[in-house]
Design a protein around this motif. Structure first.
Motif, PDB file in Angstrom:
ATOM      1  N   ASN A 184      20.094 -14.162  14.085  1.00 33.02           N
ATOM      2  CA  ASN A 184      18.750 -14.630  13.765  1.00 33.02           C
ATOM      3  C   ASN A 184      18.301 -14.091  12.419  1.00 33.02           C
ATOM      4  OD1 ASN A 184      17.903 -16.030  16.327  1.00 33.02           O
ATOM      5  ND2 ASN A 184      18.444 -14.030  17.161  1.00 33.02           N
ATOM      6  N   GLU A 185      17.849 -14.984  11.554  1.00 37.00           N
ATOM      7  CA  GLU A 185      17.329 -14.614  10.238  1.00 37.00           C
ATOM      8  C   GLU A 185      15.824 -14.888  10.221  1.00 37.00           C
ATOM      9  OE1 GLU A 185      19.125 -13.477   7.706  1.00 37.00           O
ATOM     10  OE2 GLU A 185      21.198 -13.921   8.280  1.00 37.00           O
ATOM     11  N   PHE A 186      15.047 -13.842   9.983  1.00 39.06           N
ATOM     12  CA  PHE A 186      13.598 -13.984   9.873  1.00 39.06           C
ATOM     13  C   PHE A 186      13.187 -13.754   8.425  1.00 39.06           C
ATOM     14  CE2 PHE A 186      14.314 -12.669  14.253  1.00 39.06           C
ATOM     15  CZ  PHE A 186      13.551 -13.593  14.957  1.00 39.06           C
ATOM     16  N   MET A 187      12.516 -14.725   7.837  1.00 39.15           N
ATOM     17  CA  MET A 187      11.913 -14.546   6.523  1.00 39.15           C
ATOM     18  C   MET A 187      10.557 -13.888   6.708  1.00 39.15           C
ATOM     19  SD  MET A 187      13.051 -18.316   5.304  1.00 39.15           S
ATOM     20  CE  MET A 187      13.607 -18.680   6.984  1.00 39.15           C
ATOM     21  N   PHE A 188      10.249 -12.876   5.900  1.00 44.53           N
ATOM     22  CA  PHE A 188       9.006 -12.153   6.115  1.00 44.53           C
ATOM     23  C   PHE A 188       8.372 -11.721   4.799  1.00 44.53           C
ATOM     24  CE2 PHE A 188      12.085  -8.660   5.874  1.00 44.53           C
ATOM     25  CZ  PHE A 188      11.403  -7.705   5.125  1.00 44.53           C
ATOM     26  N   ARG A 189       7.071 -11.435   4.877  1.00 39.50           N
ATOM     27  CA  ARG A 189       6.344 -10.776   3.792  1.00 39.50           C
ATOM     28  C   ARG A 189       5.892  -9.412   4.285  1.00 39.50           C
ATOM     29  NH1 ARG A 189       3.484 -15.291   4.450  1.00 39.50           N
ATOM     30  NH2 ARG A 189       3.569 -15.786   2.229  1.00 39.50           N
ATOM     31  N   LEU A 190       5.894  -8.425   3.397  1.00 39.46           N
ATOM     32  CA  LEU A 190       5.468  -7.087   3.774  1.00 39.46           C
ATOM     33  C   LEU A 190       3.955  -7.039   3.899  1.00 39.46           C
ATOM     34  CD1 LEU A 190       8.296  -6.600   2.106  1.00 39.46           C
ATOM     35  CD2 LEU A 190       7.562  -4.227   2.216  1.00 39.46           C
ATOM     36  N   SER A 191       3.470  -6.397   4.960  1.00 38.58           N
ATOM     37  CA  SER A 191       2.042  -6.246   5.199  1.00 38.58           C
ATOM     38  C   SER A 191       1.739  -4.782   5.503  1.00 38.58           C
ATOM     39  CB  SER A 191       1.615  -7.124   6.381  1.00 38.58           C
ATOM     40  OG  SER A 191       0.262  -6.920   6.716  1.00 38.58           O
ATOM     41  N   GLY A 192       0.660  -4.262   4.913  1.00 37.19           N
ATOM     42  CA  GLY A 192       0.242  -2.895   5.196  1.00 37.19           C
ATOM     43  C   GLY A 192       1.204  -1.848   4.683  1.00 37.19           C
ATOM     44  N   LEU A 193       1.840  -2.103   3.544  1.00 35.19           N
ATOM     45  CA  LEU A 193       2.809  -1.158   2.994  1.00 35.19           C
ATOM     46  C   LEU A 193       2.147   0.179   2.681  1.00 35.19           C
ATOM     47  CD1 LEU A 193       5.619  -0.479   1.750  1.00 35.19           C
ATOM     48  CD2 LEU A 193       4.726  -1.403  -0.413  1.00 35.19           C
ATOM     49  N   SER A 194       2.788   1.255   3.129  1.00 37.78           N
ATOM     50  CA  SER A 194       2.363   2.605   2.778  1.00 37.78           C
ATOM     51  C   SER A 194       3.593   3.494   2.729  1.00 37.78           C
ATOM     52  CB  SER A 194       1.343   3.157   3.782  1.00 37.78           C
ATOM     53  OG  SER A 194       1.941   3.322   5.056  1.00 37.78           O
ATOM     54  N   GLY A 195       3.494   4.582   1.989  1.00 39.36           N
ATOM     55  CA  GLY A 195       4.620   5.495   1.940  1.00 39.36           C
ATOM     56  C   GLY A 195       4.576   6.390   0.728  1.00 39.36           C
ATOM     57  N   ARG A 196       5.608   7.216   0.634  1.00 35.44           N
ATOM     58  CA  ARG A 196       5.792   8.081  -0.521  1.00 35.44           C
ATOM     59  C   ARG A 196       7.294   8.213  -0.758  1.00 35.44           C
ATOM     60  NH1 ARG A 196       3.449  12.137   1.266  1.00 35.44           N
ATOM     61  NH2 ARG A 196       5.253  13.393   1.871  1.00 35.44           N
ATOM     62  N   VAL A 197       7.736   7.857  -1.949  1.00 32.60           N
ATOM     63  CA  VAL A 197       9.145   7.914  -2.302  1.00 32.60           C
ATOM     64  C   VAL A 197       9.295   8.683  -3.600  1.00 32.60           C
ATOM     65  CG1 VAL A 197      11.182   6.584  -2.956  1.00 32.60           C
ATOM     66  CG2 VAL A 197       9.741   5.781  -1.089  1.00 32.60           C
ATOM     67  N   ASP A 198      10.017   9.794  -3.536  1.00 35.57           N
ATOM     68  CA  ASP A 198      10.265  10.623  -4.719  1.00 35.57           C
ATOM     69  C   ASP A 198       8.963  11.000  -5.428  1.00 35.57           C
ATOM     70  OD1 ASP A 198      12.078  11.985  -6.328  1.00 35.57           O
ATOM     71  OD2 ASP A 198      12.139  10.364  -7.805  1.00 35.57           O
ATOM     72  N   GLY A 199       7.936  11.293  -4.599  1.00 31.40           N
ATOM     73  CA  GLY A 199       6.654  11.728  -5.132  1.00 31.40           C
ATOM     74  C   GLY A 199       5.717  10.620  -5.548  1.00 31.40           C
ATOM     75  N   THR A 200       6.134   9.370  -5.447  1.00 35.42           N
ATOM     76  CA  THR A 200       5.306   8.229  -5.841  1.00 35.42           C
ATOM     77  C   THR A 200       4.697   7.572  -4.608  1.00 35.42           C
ATOM     78  OG1 THR A 200       6.670   7.794  -7.801  1.00 35.42           O
ATOM     79  CG2 THR A 200       5.283   5.990  -7.004  1.00 35.42           C
TER      80      THR A 200
END
Length: 386
Positions: free
Chosen positions: A348-364
Motif C-alpha cells: 500500500n502506497e499512501f501519498m501524504f502531506r506533513l501536518s503539525g511538524l515539530s522537532g529539533r535536529v542538530d540544534g535547529t
C-alpha cells in the motif's frame, strides 16, 4: 550528527552502480523477489508535491502468481544465465496521483525481462494483440557521472525520463544501503535516494514535461515478503526525511485492503528493526534516529492518517501527522502446495502531506513555517508473501 559521505574513488561508485544490473541469481531461493522502482516528485509552485508518480519492474520466484489480480508467470530458479544476460518473467506496474485524484494501475504489464550486466540495461517489453509495445526499460545514462534513463508504456501512460545524481553525497550517489546474506535468506538494497529527474509524461490528464526529485531503488529480497512501514518525505529546499520499520503482527494474516476495528488493534505490532534519518537540503548534515514509531490513525475515512515520531539519544526528534490524500495498491498472490493455499502480500502506497511538524535536529527547531510544505509517500505493507 553523522559525518558527510566519505570520499570514495570512482571505482567504488561504479561497483555499487553495477549491482543495479544483477539480482544475485546465486543467492535466490524459492521465496525470492526483486524490484526496481522510481518514485518521482514533480516540482510544483511551493516545492515537491502534491503530485507523485511511481513506476516499478517487479519479479518473484514461483510457477503461478498474480500481480494486481493479473495472472503472471513467476521466475524460474533453474533458468539458464550466461554471458551476463538474465532472462526472467517480470511485471511493470505504475501509478500517478495528486490531491485531486489517483490514477492507479497506469500500467500492469507482464513480460519476459532481459537484464544485461554488460549493457547496463533492464528491458521488459511485450507486443499486445494490436502490435503495440507495452512494458518498460531502465538503462544507464552515458553522458553523466551517474544516472538512469527510463521508458514506460502502459494502458494509460507513456513516459520517457532521465534521472541523475552527483557523487559527493550518499543521498545522490549509488549507495549500498543494506546487504544481509545468511543461509536462511537475505536482503540487498542499492539506492539513489535524491536525484533530479526530467522527462515527458503522457498521463490520463494530458501530455506534459515534468521535472523534480527522484528516488530510485533496486531491491533483492531472498526471504518471504513481510510487512513494513517506510516513509520518504521531501521539503521545498530538498531537505529529506525517511524511516523504515519492518514488523510482525496480526497484519501478517491480512488479505485485501482493510483495517481492524480500532486503533489499538491496528497498532498491535512488534517492530523488527527501527531506523530513520533527517538530511538537510543544503548538505550541511545528516542525523540518524534509532527509535521510530509510525502508528495508523483510524478515523472512519477511506484511508488512515499516521502519527510519526522519531528520536535519538542526542535529543534530536521529529514529530508530525502524515495526512493522506491518495492511495495506490499493488498486491502479489502465489499459489502454494499445488494450489491448495494462496499467499497474499499487499503493498500500500499512501501519498501524504506533513501536518503539525515539530522537532529539533542538530540544534535547529523544525516547523512548517521555516521549512515550507512537506510531502511524502508512506508504504504500509501487510500480509505474507510466501
Amino acid at each position: 550528527m553523522t559525518d558527510e559521505f566519505a570520499d570514495r574513488p570512482l571505482s567504488e561508485h561504479q561497483r555499487v552502480f553495477e549491482k543495479i544490473w544483477s539480482q544475485n541469481p546465486d543467492r535466490q531461493n524459492w521465496s525470492s523477489s526483486s524490484w526496481w522502482f522510481f518514485l518521482l516528485f514533480p516540482e510544483g509552485e511551493a516545492g515537491y508535491g502534491p503530485r507523485q508518480l511511481m513506476f516499478s519492474i517487479a519479479a518473484g520466484v514461483g510457477d503461478q502468481c498474480r500481480v494486481n489480480g493479473l495472472p503472471a508467470q513467476g521466475m524460474d530458479l533453474d533458468r539458464p544465465i550466461g554471458g551476463g544476460i538474465d532472462r526472467f518473467n517480470a511485471t511493470t506496474v505504475g501509478w500517478a496521483g495528486d490531491d485531486d485524484q489517483v490514477h492507479d494501475h497506469l500500467v500492469k504489464q507482464p513480460a519476459e525481462a532481459v537484464l544485461s550486466q554488460e549493457d547496463q540495461r533492464l528491458e521488459a517489453w511485450v507486443d499486445d494483440e494490436e502490435g503495440t509495445r507495452r512494458g518498460s526499460e531502465i538503462a544507464a545514462l552515458s553522458d553523466r557521472p551517474v544516472g538512469l534513463e527510463a521508458q514506460v508504456v502502459g494502458q494509460d501512460v507513456e513516459a520517457t525520463f532521465e534521472a541523475w545524481g552527483e557523487l559527493d553525497s550518499k543521498m545522490t550517489a549509488p549507495h549500498h544501503s543494506l546487504n544481509i546474506d545468511t543461509p536462511l535468506g537475505g536482503v540487498e538494497v542499492v539506492a539513489m535516494r535524491q536525484m533530479d529527474f526530467e522527462g515527458r509524461f503522457d498521463l490520463p490528464d494530458g501530455e506534459e514535461t515534468l521535472s523534480g526529485s527522484c528516488y530510485f531503488q533496486r531491491v533483492c529480497f531472498d526471504m518471504p515478503l513481510f510487512p513494513w512501514k517506510w516513509i520518504w518525505a521531501i521539503f521545498p529546499d530538498g531537505t529529506s526525511f525517511s524511516v523504515m520499520v519492518p514488523f510482525v503482527g496480526p497484519q501478517l494474516l491480512r488479505r485485501g485492503y482493510k483495517f481492524f476495528s480500532s486503533n489499538r488493534l491496528e497498532r498491535l505490532t512488534i517492530p523488527l528493526r527501527q531506523s530513520g534519518f533527517w538530511h538537510w537540503g543544503d548538505g550541511s548534515g545528516h542525523v540518524e534516529f534509532d527509535r521510530v514509531t509510525v502508528e495508523p490513525l483510524l478515523h472512519g475515512g477511506e484511508h488512515p492518517d499516521f502519527d510519526v515520531r522519531v528520536e535519538n539519544d542526542d535529543g534530536d526528534y521529529v514529530r508530525f501527522v502524515a495526512r493522506t490524500y491518495g492511495h495506490a495498491r499493488n498486491w502479489l498472490e502465489r499459489d502454494r502446495l499445488g494450489g491448495r493455499v494462496t499467499s497474499h502480500w499487499s503493498y500500500n502506497e499512501f501519498m501524504f502531506r506533513l501536518s503539525g511538524l515539530s522537532g529539533r535536529v542538530d540544534g535547529t527547531h523544525l516547523d512548517e513555517a521555516s521549512l515550507g510544505p512537506g510531502f511524502g509517500t508512506l508504504e504500509y505493507s501487510t500480509g505474507l508473501g510466501l
